[in-house]
Write an enzyme that holds these catalytic residues in place. Structure first.
Site, PDB file in Angstrom:
ATOM      1  CB  CYS A  34      36.322  27.338  33.574  1.00 35.18           C
ATOM      2  SG  CYS A  34      35.837  27.203  31.862  1.00 35.18           S
ATOM      3  CB  CYS A  37      35.164  30.413  31.941  1.00 35.28           C
ATOM      4  SG  CYS A  37      34.182  28.904  32.015  1.00 35.28           S
TER       5      CYS A  37
END
Length: 109
Positions: A34, A37
């Site tokens: 991600c 993230c």
């Protein structure tokens, strides 16, 4: 395991490390694949270093799916603040440090 003051939690350690913790815990539900993230990691590390009364933990949703499913985490990053065994704040998506700090303050964290 702690890296940059961010504690890694697992399905097995979540109860003790998060739900039974003294004081609030900000859990970053994350995944290695991600990109947003990854952008949040240094922001969370700064917040963890600057706020001794707030524990910051990270749970990899790919490896630890039981807790992610229990809290219906469907998108990453998802941030949930737990206090006294209960989720008190849920935030979806990457954000600036200023915005995250303001959102935490609005909930008294």
């Amino acid at each position: 395991m702690t890296t940059n003051m961010i504690e890694a939690v697992t399905d097995d350690s979540f109860q003790a490390d998060v739900l039974e913790a003294d004081g609030p815990v900000l859990v970053d539900f994350t995944a290695a694949w991600c990109p947003p993230c990854r952008l949040m990691k240094p922001i969370l590390a700064e917040i963890a270093a600057e706020r001794p009364g707030l524990r910051v933990a990270q749970l990899d949703v790919e490896t630890h799916q039981r807790v992610a499913a229990a809290y219906e985490v469907l998108a990453m990053p998802t941030f949930i603040v737990f206090r006294d065994n209960q989720p008190i704040l849920r935030l979806l998506g990457a954000r600036s440090k200023t915005k995250l700090e303001r959102e935490l303050a609005e909930r008294g964290v």
